[in-house]
Design an enzyme around this catalytic site. Structure first.
Site, mmCIF file in Angstrom:
data_model
loop_
_atom_site.group_PDB
_atom_site.id
_atom_site.type_symbol
_atom_site.label_atom_id
_atom_site.label_comp_id
_atom_site.label_asym_id
_atom_site.label_seq_id
_atom_site.Cartn_x
_atom_site.Cartn_y
_atom_site.Cartn_z
ATOM 1 N N ALA A 1 0.862 -1.178 0.000
ATOM 2 C CA ALA A 1 0.000 0.000 0.000
ATOM 3 C C ALA A 1 0.900 1.229 0.000
ATOM 4 C CB ALA A 1 -0.885 -0.015 1.239
ATOM 5 N N GLY B 1 0.514 -5.064 0.851
ATOM 6 C CA GLY B 1 -0.706 -5.118 0.038
ATOM 7 C C GLY B 1 -0.456 -5.725 -1.334
ATOM 8 N N GLU C 1 4.699 -5.267 6.969
ATOM 9 C CA GLU C 1 3.964 -4.176 7.625
ATOM 10 C C GLU C 1 4.428 -3.946 9.057
ATOM 11 O OE1 GLU C 1 2.536 -6.627 5.829
ATOM 12 O OE2 GLU C 1 0.870 -5.854 4.629
ATOM 13 N N GLU D 1 -0.660 -9.358 -0.790
ATOM 14 C CA GLU D 1 -2.082 -9.667 -0.531
ATOM 15 C C GLU D 1 -2.895 -9.651 -1.824
ATOM 16 O OE1 GLU D 1 -1.974 -6.517 2.661
ATOM 17 O OE2 GLU D 1 -3.336 -7.947 3.602
HETATM 18 N N1 CO8 Z 1 4.597 3.192 -0.688
HETATM 19 C C1 CO8 Z 1 4.984 4.347 -1.252
HETATM 20 N N2 CO8 Z 1 6.119 4.485 -1.944
HETATM 21 C C2 CO8 Z 1 6.907 3.390 -2.074
HETATM 22 C C3 CO8 Z 1 6.567 2.152 -1.523
HETATM 23 C C4 CO8 Z 1 5.329 2.057 -0.810
HETATM 24 N N3 CO8 Z 1 4.880 0.918 -0.276
HETATM 25 N N4 CO8 Z 1 7.540 1.261 -1.800
HETATM 26 C C5 CO8 Z 1 8.456 1.920 -2.524
HETATM 27 N N5 CO8 Z 1 8.080 3.214 -2.696
HETATM 28 C C6 CO8 Z 1 8.794 4.274 -3.409
HETATM 29 C C7 CO8 Z 1 9.986 4.768 -2.599
HETATM 30 O O1 CO8 Z 1 9.551 5.715 -1.640
HETATM 31 C C8 CO8 Z 1 10.830 5.357 -3.690
HETATM 32 O O2 CO8 Z 1 10.312 6.621 -4.035
HETATM 33 P P1 CO8 Z 1 11.304 7.905 -4.163
HETATM 34 O O3 CO8 Z 1 12.217 7.544 -5.303
HETATM 35 O O4 CO8 Z 1 10.369 9.024 -4.468
HETATM 36 O O5 CO8 Z 1 12.032 8.014 -2.857
HETATM 37 C C9 CO8 Z 1 10.589 4.441 -4.876
HETATM 38 O O6 CO8 Z 1 9.379 3.759 -4.584
HETATM 39 C C10 CO8 Z 1 11.685 3.391 -5.055
HETATM 40 O O7 CO8 Z 1 11.830 2.713 -3.823
HETATM 41 P P2 CO8 Z 1 13.249 2.495 -3.120
HETATM 42 O O8 CO8 Z 1 14.179 3.624 -3.424
HETATM 43 O O9 CO8 Z 1 12.982 2.218 -1.659
HETATM 44 O O10 CO8 Z 1 13.747 1.183 -3.879
HETATM 45 P P3 CO8 Z 1 14.738 0.068 -3.334
HETATM 46 O O11 CO8 Z 1 15.054 -0.799 -4.509
HETATM 47 O O12 CO8 Z 1 15.880 0.669 -2.581
HETATM 48 O O13 CO8 Z 1 13.884 -0.782 -2.262
HETATM 49 C C11 CO8 Z 1 11.920 -1.929 -1.455
HETATM 50 C C12 CO8 Z 1 12.779 -1.534 -2.678
HETATM 51 C C13 CO8 Z 1 12.698 -2.935 -0.584
HETATM 52 C C14 CO8 Z 1 10.677 -2.608 -2.017
HETATM 53 C C15 CO8 Z 1 11.564 -0.683 -0.622
HETATM 54 O O14 CO8 Z 1 11.049 0.286 -1.483
HETATM 55 C C16 CO8 Z 1 10.535 -0.943 0.463
HETATM 56 O O15 CO8 Z 1 10.872 -1.496 1.496
HETATM 57 N N6 CO8 Z 1 9.285 -0.496 0.215
HETATM 58 C C17 CO8 Z 1 8.219 -0.590 1.212
HETATM 59 C C18 CO8 Z 1 7.720 -2.006 1.365
HETATM 60 C C19 CO8 Z 1 6.635 -2.066 2.431
HETATM 61 O O16 CO8 Z 1 6.869 -1.791 3.580
HETATM 62 N N7 CO8 Z 1 5.441 -2.479 2.023
HETATM 63 C C20 CO8 Z 1 4.288 -2.573 2.916
HETATM 64 C C21 CO8 Z 1 3.499 -1.307 2.884
HETATM 65 S S1 CO8 Z 1 2.201 -1.277 4.081
HETATM 66 C C22 CO8 Z 1 0.996 -2.228 3.381
HETATM 67 O O17 CO8 Z 1 1.113 -2.725 2.296
HETATM 68 C C23 CO8 Z 1 -0.256 -2.376 4.200
HETATM 69 C C24 CO8 Z 1 -1.238 -3.290 3.529
HETATM 70 C C25 CO8 Z 1 -2.592 -3.175 4.128
HETATM 71 C C26 CO8 Z 1 -3.649 -2.567 3.245
HETATM 72 C C27 CO8 Z 1 -3.441 -2.868 1.790
HETATM 73 C C28 CO8 Z 1 -4.286 -2.086 0.890
HETATM 74 C C29 CO8 Z 1 -3.923 -2.286 -0.574
#
Ligand code: CO8
Length: 258
Positions: free
Chosen positions: A65, A109, A132, A112
């Protein structure tokens, strides 16, 4: 309809929906989930579409998400808007088969959403996770329930509690994905599976989907009774007559969804 965060393409009887927010690793925001729900509804209602493929990019199916969108929300905001509850229900109600073709990250998400599809074909680059817990929340569209049913309590707890990622090989061993293919073949493999499904009777396909999904919700005895009723009911269709006649006559069946 023109979409901003997804791309929809049709080939033969297969609709491919590609999540398309490359700058945010396809993070699921309200706009994307709204458009995805709309595209799935349209595919379900379109007689020409017989199977759907849901996919992302080579780097990410979806990294969860959208954390930026969620970060400042309160309990009241989440509860009153039933955050993504209606989108979840709409996706779960789709009656046509949906194949998730996953390369790269399928996290939170994103994992999921992949699990809401009928089965997952993974590229060898796929990484699944429910991280999460690192954000001070838990899964919100079925992760604790579906992952546990798919891979069992031990691995599900491990994934949710530690937030670690599972690679494609482990995901296949654990039963989360149906097959793993080289990344370069992912869409070809998904398209070929979708074409096979599209060639069958839609009546039978929908019955399979209903019956298998029932297994997640009911006791074995009830599930078997449900299956038997559907099995018997299919003998009222022309497609059953055609399918069995074609076998006996050693020819390809021509199903007409009748
Ligand atoms: N939300 C918003 N932006 C994101 C997300 C995200 N989940 N994941 C990545 N991005 C963005 C980053 O902020 C970044 O943006 P910017 O260049 O503007 O800073 C861009 O994508 C590229 O990401 P990274 O630079 O972090 O790329 P890396 O290759 O270094 O890392 C990862 C990749 C490991 C995937 C890392 O981006 C990461 O850990 N992302 C978050 C993963 C996460 O925690 N996911 C869970 C989110 S919470 C959730 O899903 C709750 C679900 C419940 C409800 C679901 C409803 C659909």
């Amino acid at each position: 309809m023109a979409y901003e965060t997804i791309v929809v393409e049709h080939e033969d009887h297969v609709a491919t929906i590609k999540l398309n927010r490359p700058d945010a690793l396809n993070a699921l925001n309200s706009r994307l989930l709204g458009e995805l729900t709309q595209a799935l509804r349209e595919a379900d209602a379109n007689d020409k579409v017989r199977c759907v493929i849901l996919t992302g990019s080579s780097k990410a199916f979806a990294a969860g998400a959208d954390i930026k969108e969620m970060s400042q929300k309160s309990f009241v905001d989440m509860y009153l808007s039933d955050f993504f509850g209606s989108e979840h229900d709409a996706i779960a109600r789709v009656r046509k088969p949906i194949i998730a073709a996953v390369a790269g990250y399928a996290l939170g998400g994103g994992c999921e959403l992949a699990m809401m599809c009928d089965f997952i074909i993974a590229a060898d680059t796929a990484k699944f996770g429910q991280p999460e817990i690192n954000l001070g929340v838990i899964a919100g569209i079925g992760g604790t329930q579906r992952l546990t049913r798919l891979v069992g309590k031990a691995k599900s707890m491990d994934m949710h509690l530690t937030g670690r990622f599972m690679d494609a090989q482990e995901a296949e061993r654990a039963g989360l994905v149906s097959r793993v293919v080289p990344a370069k073949n992912l869409m070809e493999e998904a398209q070929s599976a979708a074409q096979k499904i599209a060639e069958r009777s839609m009546l039978t396909t929908m019955a399979v989907k209903e019956a298998v999904n029932r297994a997640e919700e009911t006791s074995l005895a009830e599930g078997i009774r449900f299956e038997r009723r559907l099995f018997h009911a299919l003998f009222s269709t022309e497609d059953q007559k055609e399918g069995m006649a074609a076998f006996l006559e050693k020819r390809e069946a021509q199903f007409r969804d009748r």
